[in-house]
Write an enzyme that holds these catalytic residues in place. Structure first.
Site, PDB file in Angstrom:
ATOM      1  N   LEU A  51       0.982  -1.236  -0.188  1.00 30.81           N
ATOM      2  CA  LEU A  51       0.131   0.158   0.054  1.00 30.81           C
ATOM      3  C   LEU A  51       0.924   1.269   0.047  1.00 30.81           C
ATOM      4  CD1 LEU A  51      -2.582   1.756   0.574  1.00 30.81           C
ATOM      5  CD2 LEU A  51      -2.170   1.164   2.940  1.00 30.81           C
ATOM      6  N   SER A  52       0.469   2.193  -0.824  1.00 30.08           N
ATOM      7  CA  SER A  52       1.229   3.476  -0.813  1.00 30.08           C
ATOM      8  C   SER A  52       2.576   3.482  -1.149  1.00 30.08           C
ATOM      9  CB  SER A  52       0.658   4.258   0.564  1.00 30.08           C
ATOM     10  OG  SER A  52       1.118   5.429   0.511  1.00 30.08           O
ATOM     11  N   SER A  53       3.499   4.040  -0.141  1.00 32.89           N
ATOM     12  CA  SER A  53       5.098   3.659  -0.256  1.00 32.89           C
ATOM     13  C   SER A  53       5.260   2.135  -0.284  1.00 32.89           C
ATOM     14  CB  SER A  53       5.789   4.384   1.011  1.00 32.89           C
ATOM     15  OG  SER A  53       5.686   3.611   1.847  1.00 32.89           O
ATOM     16  N   ALA A  76       4.241   1.502  -4.151  1.00 33.98           N
ATOM     17  CA  ALA A  76       5.436   2.012  -4.786  1.00 33.98           C
ATOM     18  C   ALA A  76       6.825   1.016  -4.894  1.00 33.98           C
ATOM     19  CB  ALA A  76       5.711   3.508  -4.470  1.00 33.98           C
TER      20      ALA A  76
END
Length: 300
Positions: free
Chosen positions: A127-129, A132
């Site tokens: 999720l999120s970072s 990425a």
């Protein structure tokens, strides 16, 4: 459903794993019903989260009990990033052979050896970072993964520093479509077969704009040779799912844009198939991304 205190007790520390150049922590969960040559899912938490809080909210260890899945939770240290974010935009942590990606690679190797994991059934999500960084891992070590799922994340190679990262998160700039796939191809010497890709994003995400979800899809379309509109669009638990199939008819990319949802992991905590628990960045919307991702990977 496990209580929060139960969830805290579910993960155990992976004490030893290679050289750890990225200086990360790692937890694992091996369910009692895990069978030899079973699958492994690597789960990367988001900013301000821990391995335990992400497991508790997403319900991965509950699903692991149900389906016999081993789990690996790499965890960021605040000494590396004050928000506990994976450093998906720092040059030393975005390339094969060093930094956080190599630490995660070493963790995977250790767990595969320790628990007789089927090396052809290793998957990664975040999720999120963490999403990425999932993009980073899929690009830099594609031979390791059968599939990846990126939730509220960004495409690989979209930023080289913190300032660029903030701009890309808002949906501005970034690599051109013609460069997106070459960034992945140039990250290793691998030439396929490539991991399948599942992309999830909130339609009202103001932290990471959902234009990034479409960029991730485009990054992998050329690689999977499925350019153009989706093969089909269907409804799953009341939400549209776009699917791209290759020439053999295999589903290689899926995308869910959850209308009205902000920044976080979509969960469905209630009901017979409920997983996880609502929390900050764990958003009750009536669809379990955890369960649907595992289904896409053939684990349920």
């Amino acid at each position: 459903m496990p209580t929060f205190s139960d969830s805290n007790d579910r993960l155990t520390v992976l004490k030893k794993f290679g050289t750890d150049p990225g200086s990360l922590h790692a937890d694992i969960y091996i369910p009692k019903n895990f069978a030899k040559n079973g699958p492994l899912v690597v789960v990367l938490h988001g900013s301000t989260q821990s391995a335990e809080s992400y497991d508790h909210g997403s319900g991965w260890s509950t699903l692991a009990d149900e389906c016999g899945i081993a789990l690996l939770y790499p965890e960021q240290r605040k000494t590396n990033n004050p928000l506990s974010s994976f450093n998906w935009f720092k040059s030393g942590d975005t390339e094969r052979g060093g930094g956080e990606p190599l630490s995660i690679r070493h963790m995977i190797k250790q767990v595969v050896e320790d628990h007789a994991i089927d090396p052809s059934r290793v998957f990664i999500t975040g999720l999120s970072s963490g999403g990425a960084m999932t993009s980073v891992m899929l690009a830099t070590y594609p031979e390791v993964f059968a599939g990846g799922a990126i939730i509220a994340g960004l495409p690989y190679g979209s930023a080289d520093n913190m300032m660029e990262a903030m701009v890309r998160m808002k949906g501005y700039g970034g690599p051109s479509d013609s460069k997106l796939d070459s960034l992945v191809r140039d990250a290793s010497t691998f030439d396929g077969p490539w991991p399948t890709i599942s992309v999830w994003h909130g339609g009202s995400d103001t932290t990471v704009n959902n234009a990034n979800a479409d960029s991730i899809v485009r990054q992998w379309q050329k690689i999977h040779k499925v350019e153009g509109p989706p093969t089909r669009v269907e409804e799953v638990d009341g939400f549209p799912r776009q699917v791209w199939c290759n020439d053999e008819g295999r589903e290689v990319i899926e995308e869910y844009i959850i209308k009205g949802m902000g920044h976080g992991t979509p969960i469905m905590a209630e009901g017979d198939e409920g997983l996880g628990e609502e929390d900050r960045f764990m958003l009750e919307v009536g669809i379990s991304s955890t369960r649907r991702i595992a289904h896409f990977w053939g684990l349920t």
